[in-house]
Design an enzyme around this catalytic site. Structure first.
Site, PDB file in Angstrom:
ATOM      1  N   LYS A  29       0.721  -1.212   0.023  1.00  0.00           N
ATOM      2  CA  LYS A  29      -0.161   0.038   0.047  1.00  0.00           C
ATOM      3  C   LYS A  29       0.702   1.386  -0.040  1.00  0.00           C
ATOM      4  CE  LYS A  29      -4.237  -1.883   2.374  1.00  0.00           C
ATOM      5  NZ  LYS A  29      -4.971  -1.963   3.728  1.00  0.00           N
TER       6      LYS A  29
ATOM      7  N   LYS B 161      -5.339 -11.021  -6.241  1.00  0.00           N
ATOM      8  CA  LYS B 161      -6.554 -11.032  -5.212  1.00  0.00           C
ATOM      9  C   LYS B 161      -7.713 -10.182  -5.516  1.00  0.00           C
ATOM     10  CE  LYS B 161      -6.007  -8.605  -1.074  1.00  0.00           C
ATOM     11  NZ  LYS B 161      -5.612  -8.088   0.197  1.00  0.00           N
TER      12      LYS B 161
ATOM     13  N   LYS C 162     -10.989  -4.732  -2.727  1.00  0.00           N
ATOM     14  CA  LYS C 162     -12.066  -3.535  -2.727  1.00  0.00           C
ATOM     15  C   LYS C 162     -11.513  -2.241  -3.323  1.00  0.00           C
ATOM     16  CE  LYS C 162     -13.535  -4.687   1.858  1.00  0.00           C
ATOM     17  NZ  LYS C 162     -13.292  -4.275   3.124  1.00  0.00           N
TER      18      LYS C 162
HETATM   19  P1  TYM Z   1     -10.396  -6.500   4.855  1.00  0.00           P
HETATM   20  O1  TYM Z   1     -11.430  -5.532   5.241  1.00  0.00           O
HETATM   21  O2  TYM Z   1      -9.488  -6.417   3.857  1.00  0.00           O
HETATM   22  O3  TYM Z   1     -11.112  -7.751   4.783  1.00  0.00           O
HETATM   23  C1  TYM Z   1     -11.996  -8.496   5.377  1.00  0.00           C
HETATM   24  C2  TYM Z   1     -11.634 -10.024   5.384  1.00  0.00           C
HETATM   25  O4  TYM Z   1     -12.074 -10.564   4.002  1.00  0.00           O
HETATM   26  C3  TYM Z   1     -10.729 -11.188   3.808  1.00  0.00           C
HETATM   27  N1  TYM Z   1     -10.660 -10.807   2.431  1.00  0.00           N
HETATM   28  C4  TYM Z   1     -10.454 -12.101   1.216  1.00  0.00           C
HETATM   29  N2  TYM Z   1     -10.711 -13.308   1.606  1.00  0.00           N
HETATM   30  C5  TYM Z   1     -10.462 -14.103   0.361  1.00  0.00           C
HETATM   31  N3  TYM Z   1     -10.351 -13.692  -1.022  1.00  0.00           N
HETATM   32  C6  TYM Z   1     -10.016 -12.161  -1.356  1.00  0.00           C
HETATM   33  N4  TYM Z   1      -9.883 -11.886  -2.205  1.00  0.00           N
HETATM   34  C7  TYM Z   1      -9.994 -11.435   0.094  1.00  0.00           C
HETATM   35  N5  TYM Z   1     -10.032 -10.073   0.427  1.00  0.00           N
HETATM   36  C8  TYM Z   1     -10.274 -10.058   1.710  1.00  0.00           C
HETATM   37  C9  TYM Z   1      -9.782 -10.839   4.476  1.00  0.00           C
HETATM   38  O5  TYM Z   1      -8.838 -11.685   4.815  1.00  0.00           O
HETATM   39  C10 TYM Z   1     -10.216 -10.366   5.867  1.00  0.00           C
HETATM   40  O6  TYM Z   1     -10.573 -11.621   6.502  1.00  0.00           O
HETATM   41  N6  TYM Z   1      -7.101  -5.979   8.654  1.00  0.00           N
HETATM   42  C11 TYM Z   1      -8.339  -6.477   8.260  1.00  0.00           C
HETATM   43  C12 TYM Z   1      -9.447  -6.077   9.106  1.00  0.00           C
HETATM   44  C13 TYM Z   1      -9.375  -6.160  10.506  1.00  0.00           C
HETATM   45  C14 TYM Z   1      -9.393  -7.378  11.234  1.00  0.00           C
HETATM   46  C15 TYM Z   1      -9.090  -7.162  12.661  1.00  0.00           C
HETATM   47  C16 TYM Z   1      -9.446  -8.624  10.851  1.00  0.00           C
HETATM   48  C17 TYM Z   1      -8.761  -5.326  11.452  1.00  0.00           C
HETATM   49  N7  TYM Z   1      -8.969  -5.873  12.754  1.00  0.00           N
HETATM   50  C18 TYM Z   1      -8.963  -8.194  13.651  1.00  0.00           C
HETATM   51  C19 TYM Z   1      -9.580  -9.687  11.971  1.00  0.00           C
HETATM   52  C20 TYM Z   1      -9.257  -9.414  13.352  1.00  0.00           C
HETATM   53  C21 TYM Z   1      -8.474  -6.229   6.783  1.00  0.00           C
HETATM   54  O7  TYM Z   1      -8.062  -5.230   6.465  1.00  0.00           O
HETATM   55  O8  TYM Z   1      -9.796  -6.950   6.317  1.00  0.00           O
END
Ligand code: TYM
Length: 332
Positions: free
Chosen positions: A111, A197, A200
């Protein structure tokens, strides 16, 4: 019961990667656990954001949690910014975590390259806030997609190091959490490029299917998605697009990979794409119907989030107190 915590950032709408990598697993697991699901709005401002859409995005994600099947009998839904312990613990962890642990994070590096000189301190610090999210709830398991694995390892390292330095027998401070990454759906790939992957932040909306896309839009996106010219379809690591689309079909149709491999072995894309389209629409329609119901009921979501805040606050404050005691603060 063992505890689960997980969360999603409110940046735009959820896509099928978020659903298959994370939320679908939360829904399946919730009866066996005590669950906390958070909309991580503080994380959403680590990259440039528009204040006019943050609140709406946050609402939408909370409503989608419910629409996907999160059940308040088993689970607590809340907003990260409603529970002040998250920011406070992040500060405390900041002061006892080596900087180079953060500089190693792959997502930060990726990023940061995109943003050049505008990278915020928050973007570097993002995994510490995530560690705070998890450690505050004494989570045993953290169900996430593959891309969060490194952040989970960091969370474990932070907890272990903190306990080593500051915990005592009377005050063990942190539970060390385990990541829970399922094989199927842990890494859904972009429709425009099977080696990237689904994300968003991809500028092209055609690269992803959002949970709220209309049937016509889903049809269009699958029609336009990238494929390959090889005859017959197979789960073949050398064919990233084919692999991804067959995996999606298997999950959405509820068929096993073997069944799908057999069914599609002699198919061309022209025959396969309508099958995938139908299976996807069938899987997403109930979520969309439920979502419409939830947003129609004025005030309902507010009351869910108010209850959630209270429950989350109680658990998080107790942990924060343990941390402050361990660090030597005067606690009243
Ligand atoms: P975020 O918002 O990017 O994504 C949310 C969840 O979706 C999963 N994910 C995917 N899984 C499969 N294929 C994909 N292409 C894909 N894109 C996203 C992510 O692995 C995630 O589980 N840092 C985290 C948010 C967070 C969090 C936490 C998660 C903040 N605090 C505490 C767990 C526990 C994030 O940016 O997810």
């Amino acid at each position: 019961k063992k505890r689960i915590l997980s969360g999603v950032q409110p940046t735009g709408n959820l896509h099928i990667g978020n659903y298959l990598g994370a939320i679908r697993n939360w829904v399946e697991m919730q009866p066996q656990y005590d669950n906390f699901f958070c909309v991580v709005d503080l994380h959403a401002i680590t990259v440039p954001h528009d204040p006019k859409v943050l609140a709406q995005d946050t609402y939408n994600i909370a409503a989608l949690y419910l629409a996907c099947g999160i059940d308040l009998n088993y689970s607590t839904i809340f907003l990260q910014s409603h529970v002040t312990a998250h920011s406070e613990l992040a500060w405390l962890l900041n002061c006892v975590t080596p900087l180079n642990w953060l500089e190693r994070m792959i997502q930060f590096k990726e990023k940061a390259i995109k943003q050049g000189e505008n990278v915020s301190v928050g973007l570097l610090d993002y995994p510490i806030l995530m560690a705070a999210d998890i450690l505050l709830y004494d989570a045993d398991q953290v169900p996430v997609g593959e891309d969060q694995k490194q952040h989970l390892e960091l969370t474990r390292d932070i907890a272990i190091r903190f306990n080593d330095r500051f915990a005592t027998e009377e005050n063990p401070v942190f539970k060390v959490p385990e990541p829970l990454i399922r094989k199927e759906g842990a890494r859904v790939m972009s429709l425009a490029d099977g080696t990237k992957k689904m994300s968003k932040s991809d500028p092209s909306d055609l690269s992803r299917i959002s949970l709220l896309d209309s049937p016509d839009l889903i049809k269009k996106k699958i029609k336009k998605c990238k494929t390959d010219p090889v005859m017959g379809l197979a789960f073949d690591p050398e064919r990233p697009e084919c692999n991804n689309l067959l995996s999606l079909y298997a999950i959405f149709s509820g068929k096993s990979r073997d069944e799908v491999a057999l069914e599609c072995a002699d198919m061309g894309w022209g025959k396969f794409k309508p099958l995938l389209t139908d299976a996807t629409i069938k899987a997403l329609t109930p979520i969309q119907n439920k979502y419409a119901e939830i947003v129609r009921e004025k005030g309902y979501l507010d009351s869910v989030l108010k209850d959630g805040k209270e429950k989350a606050d109680e658990v998080a404050s107790a942990t924060l107190l343990r941390v402050k005691k361990a660090l030597g603060f005067l606690v009243g």
